[in-house]
Design a protein around this motif. Structure first.
Motif, PDB file in Angstrom:
ATOM      1  N   TRP A 229       3.925   7.815   9.979  1.00 23.49           N
ATOM      2  CA  TRP A 229       4.233   9.059   9.678  1.00 23.49           C
ATOM      3  C   TRP A 229       5.739   9.126   9.301  1.00 23.49           C
ATOM      4  O   TRP A 229       5.968   9.886   8.382  1.00 23.49           O
ATOM      5  CB  TRP A 229       3.919  10.363  10.580  1.00 23.49           C
ATOM      6  N   ARG A 230       6.430   8.416   9.938  1.00 23.50           N
ATOM      7  CA  ARG A 230       8.210   8.532   9.720  1.00 23.50           C
ATOM      8  C   ARG A 230       8.226   8.030   8.287  1.00 23.50           C
ATOM      9  O   ARG A 230       9.180   8.542   7.741  1.00 23.50           O
ATOM     10  CB  ARG A 230       8.864   7.644  10.871  1.00 23.50           C
ATOM     11  N   TRP A 231       7.453   7.044   7.965  1.00 28.98           N
ATOM     12  CA  TRP A 231       7.760   6.477   6.521  1.00 28.98           C
ATOM     13  C   TRP A 231       7.284   7.743   5.614  1.00 28.98           C
ATOM     14  O   TRP A 231       8.189   7.835   4.580  1.00 28.98           O
ATOM     15  CB  TRP A 231       6.820   5.319   5.996  1.00 28.98           C
ATOM     16  N   GLY A 232       6.483   8.477   5.790  1.00 28.73           N
ATOM     17  CA  GLY A 232       6.116   9.571   4.944  1.00 28.73           C
ATOM     18  C   GLY A 232       7.014  10.698   4.769  1.00 28.73           C
ATOM     19  O   GLY A 232       7.613  11.239   3.901  1.00 28.73           O
ATOM     20  N   GLU A 233       7.547  10.800   6.036  1.00 32.41           N
ATOM     21  CA  GLU A 233       8.482  12.018   6.207  1.00 32.41           C
ATOM     22  C   GLU A 233       9.724  11.786   5.587  1.00 32.41           C
ATOM     23  O   GLU A 233      10.421  12.438   4.819  1.00 32.41           O
ATOM     24  CB  GLU A 233       8.855  12.143   7.832  1.00 32.41           C
ATOM     25  N   ALA A 234      10.239  10.300   5.655  1.00 37.80           N
ATOM     26  CA  ALA A 234      11.524   9.995   4.748  1.00 37.80           C
ATOM     27  C   ALA A 234      11.286  10.265   3.547  1.00 37.80           C
ATOM     28  O   ALA A 234      12.261  10.428   2.845  1.00 37.80           O
ATOM     29  CB  ALA A 234      11.798   8.654   5.280  1.00 37.80           C
ATOM     30  N   TYR A 235      10.149   9.688   2.681  1.00 36.99           N
ATOM     31  CA  TYR A 235       9.768   9.934   1.627  1.00 36.99           C
ATOM     32  C   TYR A 235       9.849  11.180   0.964  1.00 36.99           C
ATOM     33  O   TYR A 235      10.737  11.304   0.027  1.00 36.99           O
ATOM     34  CB  TYR A 235       8.904   9.071   1.047  1.00 36.99           C
TER      35      TYR A 235
ATOM     36  N   GLU B 211       1.109  -1.176  -0.010  1.00 38.98           N
ATOM     37  CA  GLU B 211       0.069  -0.046   0.005  1.00 38.98           C
ATOM     38  C   GLU B 211       0.789   1.172   0.075  1.00 38.98           C
ATOM     39  O   GLU B 211       0.507   2.282  -0.479  1.00 38.98           O
ATOM     40  CB  GLU B 211      -1.063   0.089   1.305  1.00 38.98           C
ATOM     41  N   PHE B 212       2.032   1.364   0.572  1.00 42.56           N
ATOM     42  CA  PHE B 212       2.732   2.298   0.630  1.00 42.56           C
ATOM     43  C   PHE B 212       3.572   2.638  -0.883  1.00 42.56           C
ATOM     44  O   PHE B 212       3.542   3.726  -1.095  1.00 42.56           O
ATOM     45  CB  PHE B 212       4.219   2.054   1.711  1.00 42.56           C
ATOM     46  N   GLU B 213       3.749   1.628  -1.461  1.00 46.23           N
ATOM     47  CA  GLU B 213       4.275   1.413  -2.866  1.00 46.23           C
ATOM     48  C   GLU B 213       3.260   2.448  -3.725  1.00 46.23           C
ATOM     49  O   GLU B 213       3.440   3.297  -4.409  1.00 46.23           O
ATOM     50  CB  GLU B 213       4.618   0.322  -3.404  1.00 46.23           C
ATOM     51  N   LYS B 214       1.878   2.107  -3.508  1.00 43.99           N
ATOM     52  CA  LYS B 214       0.901   2.555  -4.461  1.00 43.99           C
ATOM     53  C   LYS B 214       0.770   4.078  -3.986  1.00 43.99           C
ATOM     54  O   LYS B 214       0.442   4.822  -4.993  1.00 43.99           O
ATOM     55  CB  LYS B 214      -0.526   1.750  -4.081  1.00 43.99           C
ATOM     56  N   TRP B 215       0.963   4.480  -2.775  1.00 46.96           N
ATOM     57  CA  TRP B 215       0.940   5.816  -2.089  1.00 46.96           C
ATOM     58  C   TRP B 215       1.886   6.456  -3.033  1.00 46.96           C
ATOM     59  O   TRP B 215       1.757   7.732  -3.488  1.00 46.96           O
ATOM     60  CB  TRP B 215       0.789   5.941  -0.939  1.00 46.96           C
ATOM     61  N   LYS B 216       3.197   6.106  -2.814  1.00 48.65           N
ATOM     62  CA  LYS B 216       4.283   6.586  -3.402  1.00 48.65           C
ATOM     63  C   LYS B 216       4.221   6.716  -5.102  1.00 48.65           C
ATOM     64  O   LYS B 216       4.587   8.074  -5.402  1.00 48.65           O
ATOM     65  CB  LYS B 216       5.616   5.876  -3.318  1.00 48.65           C
ATOM     66  N   LYS B 217       3.469   5.761  -5.631  1.00 46.35           N
ATOM     67  CA  LYS B 217       3.345   6.034  -7.072  1.00 46.35           C
ATOM     68  C   LYS B 217       2.181   7.066  -7.518  1.00 46.35           C
ATOM     69  O   LYS B 217       2.454   7.294  -8.733  1.00 46.35           O
ATOM     70  CB  LYS B 217       3.315   4.901  -7.656  1.00 46.35           C
ATOM     71  N   GLY B 218       1.371   7.256  -6.599  1.00 46.47           N
ATOM     72  CA  GLY B 218       0.212   7.891  -7.011  1.00 46.47           C
ATOM     73  C   GLY B 218      -0.833   7.084  -7.745  1.00 46.47           C
ATOM     74  O   GLY B 218      -1.545   7.473  -8.715  1.00 46.47           O
ATOM     75  N   GLU B 219      -1.153   5.798  -6.908  1.00 45.30           N
ATOM     76  CA  GLU B 219      -1.970   4.817  -7.605  1.00 45.30           C
ATOM     77  C   GLU B 219      -2.914   4.352  -6.470  1.00 45.30           C
ATOM     78  O   GLU B 219      -3.229   3.349  -6.659  1.00 45.30           O
ATOM     79  CB  GLU B 219      -1.026   3.713  -8.161  1.00 45.30           C
ATOM     80  N   THR B 220      -3.618   5.455  -5.687  1.00 44.36           N
ATOM     81  CA  THR B 220      -4.386   5.196  -4.803  1.00 44.36           C
ATOM     82  C   THR B 220      -5.870   5.098  -5.099  1.00 44.36           C
ATOM     83  O   THR B 220      -6.667   4.685  -4.428  1.00 44.36           O
ATOM     84  CB  THR B 220      -4.317   6.164  -3.341  1.00 44.36           C
ATOM     85  N   GLY B 221      -6.179   5.678  -6.226  1.00 45.92           N
ATOM     86  CA  GLY B 221      -7.385   5.707  -6.765  1.00 45.92           C
ATOM     87  C   GLY B 221      -8.362   7.046  -6.343  1.00 45.92           C
ATOM     88  O   GLY B 221      -9.177   7.102  -6.554  1.00 45.92           O
ATOM     89  N   TYR B 222      -7.353   7.667  -5.339  1.00 45.22           N
ATOM     90  CA  TYR B 222      -8.052   9.042  -5.020  1.00 45.22           C
ATOM     91  C   TYR B 222      -7.281  10.193  -5.648  1.00 45.22           C
ATOM     92  O   TYR B 222      -6.215  10.175  -5.492  1.00 45.22           O
ATOM     93  CB  TYR B 222      -7.766   9.050  -3.537  1.00 45.22           C
ATOM     94  N   ALA B 223      -7.957  10.739  -6.573  1.00 47.20           N
ATOM     95  CA  ALA B 223      -7.307  11.515  -7.575  1.00 47.20           C
ATOM     96  C   ALA B 223      -6.413  12.965  -7.051  1.00 47.20           C
ATOM     97  O   ALA B 223      -5.292  12.938  -7.535  1.00 47.20           O
ATOM     98  CB  ALA B 223      -8.313  12.209  -8.527  1.00 47.20           C
ATOM     99  N   LEU B 224      -6.998  13.390  -6.255  1.00 52.75           N
ATOM    100  CA  LEU B 224      -6.160  14.682  -5.618  1.00 52.75           C
ATOM    101  C   LEU B 224      -4.839  14.051  -4.790  1.00 52.75           C
ATOM    102  O   LEU B 224      -3.833  14.748  -4.863  1.00 52.75           O
ATOM    103  CB  LEU B 224      -6.882  15.391  -4.704  1.00 52.75           C
ATOM    104  N   VAL B 225      -4.832  12.975  -4.036  1.00 50.91           N
ATOM    105  CA  VAL B 225      -3.888  12.341  -3.555  1.00 50.91           C
ATOM    106  C   VAL B 225      -2.823  11.776  -4.586  1.00 50.91           C
ATOM    107  O   VAL B 225      -1.542  12.247  -4.455  1.00 50.91           O
ATOM    108  CB  VAL B 225      -4.024  11.109  -2.632  1.00 50.91           C
ATOM    109  N   ASP B 226      -3.349  11.225  -5.668  1.00 53.97           N
ATOM    110  CA  ASP B 226      -2.449  10.836  -6.780  1.00 53.97           C
ATOM    111  C   ASP B 226      -1.976  11.761  -7.494  1.00 53.97           C
ATOM    112  O   ASP B 226      -0.577  11.788  -7.962  1.00 53.97           O
ATOM    113  CB  ASP B 226      -3.196   9.814  -7.597  1.00 53.97           C
TER     114      ASP B 226
END
Length: 434
Positions: free
Chosen positions: A343-349, A296-311
């Motif tokens: 949140w530390r995963w996101g902060e690092a990315y 799921e983290f990989e989908k978030w990083k790539k912009g493939e969550t299906g939620y358009a503004l997030v992606d």
């Protein structure tokens, strides 16, 4: 090459004008040897095509060329551990004093203490100055001396203090003829550093009156060019905070001014609470049982969550090294609360990708999104990614710019149901905090 000099050490202040430490160094009675060190402790973890390294290198070459052409001087550029570089400088030059500007991050504080000890042993003075902020450390605190942990009272006290001291500009540019006359100081190209040129460029900043006056009305809409792009330039000091603030003060609208104060608020939080780099400010939030699903983290990083503004936000980040501030809040909230990823995963990315990466602000904003930081959003405030589109990108101009397949079968389905994810988040947070 024994010659008595003062050394000025450039760090987060890559400019020749309005540079406090450089001003002080050039006020002395000895020629000034300017140096910059590409710190291997920092470089080793970066991608080989890191855009920030390209930006730094290009800026240093611009400064070096100007010093050579206008003053017969130059800029000595080194790579290594700063303490080792300074040992070599002490062996090569008769260094009487070293000047630099304050850096407030935990690693920088430790590094500077090592340099101070080395110079002390050699009988060399180490002078550091406030330059990247208007107020630092304990200069804006509560009446009892405790640090502020809520922004609004800090901001009010900051403005009261500013009325007392005003704005001082340090005219370092008029003293550059005091740089050492030496045009053949060491230099390094990107290849020498082990890096290659990035395809991502750092854009110039905008501090025009029109943008600042309209900032409150335009800054929340990612499809508009309503932001200053000032972040990387403040981060690396290619523009001084005093220049930015002076422009903000010319506007009757204080929103842009307040954003500059947010930056200093997070810096003083990091100064007083350095543990917040990797621990929750509110300790009970470290009890949250994050799901930390790597797929799921990989989908978030790539912009493939299906939620358009997030992606759209994540794709903008990956492509340009920048993300609109309004969208940053949404993608951070989505990671922490919809996906229950630490949140530390996101902060690092973000630290890896953002051109304007600033440790204090990045940590502060990620902890805000997770609910674990100072002045944070309550944990039960969970952004709805769909209503955020209605509010801030109703015409979907930003979404369509960054997601060309939006509205087609190629665009992925939503990876989680908003309502179900919200309930899961609330239950997880309650279990940890109650």
């Amino acid at each position: 090459m024994s010659k008595a000099v003062h050394v000025f050490w450039f760090r987060r202040d890559l400019r020749l004008e309005d540079n406090r430490g450089l001003f002080e160094a050039l006020s002395g009675d000895l020629p000034v040897l300017p140096v910059f060190i590409f710190d291997t402790e920092i470089l080793e973890d970066l991608p080989r095509d890191d855009a920030r390294v390209t930006f730094l290198h290009d800026r240093l070459q611009e400064m070096r060329s100007r010093m050579q052409e206008q003053y017969g001087s130059s800029l000595a550029i080194y790579q290594g551990k700063p303490v080792e570089v300074f040992r070599n400088l002490l062996a090569s030059w008769e260094v009487r004093a070293v000047y630099t500007n304050h850096d407030y991050e935990p690693y920088a504080r430790k590094r500077d203490e090592q340099i101070r000890e080395l110079l002390k042993e050699a009988g060399v003075a180490f002078h550091t100055f406030k330059d990247q902020v208007i107020f630092e450390k304990d200069e804006v605190v509560k009446d009892d001396g405790d640090p502020y942990v809520v922004y609004t009272p800090y901001m009010r006290k900051w403005k009261e203090a500013f009325k007392e001291v005003g704005l001082t500009v340090f005219d370092s540019g008029s003293r550059l003829s005091r740089l050492i006359e030496h045009s053949r100081l060491p230099n390094l190209d990107l290849g020498d550093l082990g890096f290659e040129r990035s395809s991502i460029e750092v854009p110039g900043y905008e501090l025009g009156e029109k943008l600042i006056d309209a900032y409150e009305d335009t800054r929340n809409f990612p499809a508009r060019e309503g932001t200053s792009r000032l972040g990387p330039h403040l981060r690396f000091g290619t523009v001084s905070i005093r220049t930015a603030l002076s422009r903000a003060l010319n506007s009757e609208n204080e929103t842009f001014w307040n954003e500059l104060i947010w930056r200093e608020f997070f810096m003083q939080i990091l100064w007083h609470f350095p543990h917040t780099v990797d621990q929750a400010f509110r300790k009970e939030y470290d009890r949250i049982e994050w799901r930390n699903d790597e797929a799921e983290f990989e989908k978030w990083k790539k912009g493939e969550t299906g939620y358009a503004l997030v992606d759209a936000g994540m794709r903008q980040l990956n492509s340009s090294g920048y993300m609109h501030n309004r969208v940053r809040m949404l993608v951070a909230s989505f990671l922490c609360k919809h996906l229950l990823i630490d949140w530390r995963w996101g902060e690092a990315y973000f630290a890896e990708k953002l051109l304007d990466y600033e440790l204090a602000s990045n940590v502060g904003n990620w902890q805000w999104a997770a609910g674990s930081g100072v002045d944070a959003a309550p944990y039960f405030r969970i952004f709805n990614p769909m209503t955020q589109v209605d509010k801030f990108d109703r015409e979907k101009a930003y979404i369509r710019k960054w997601i060309p397949e939006y509205g087609t079968e190629e665009y992925p389905d939503k990876m989680v149901d908003h309502k179900a994810a919200r309930e899961r988040c609330l239950q997880t947070y309650k279990a940890a905090l109650n």
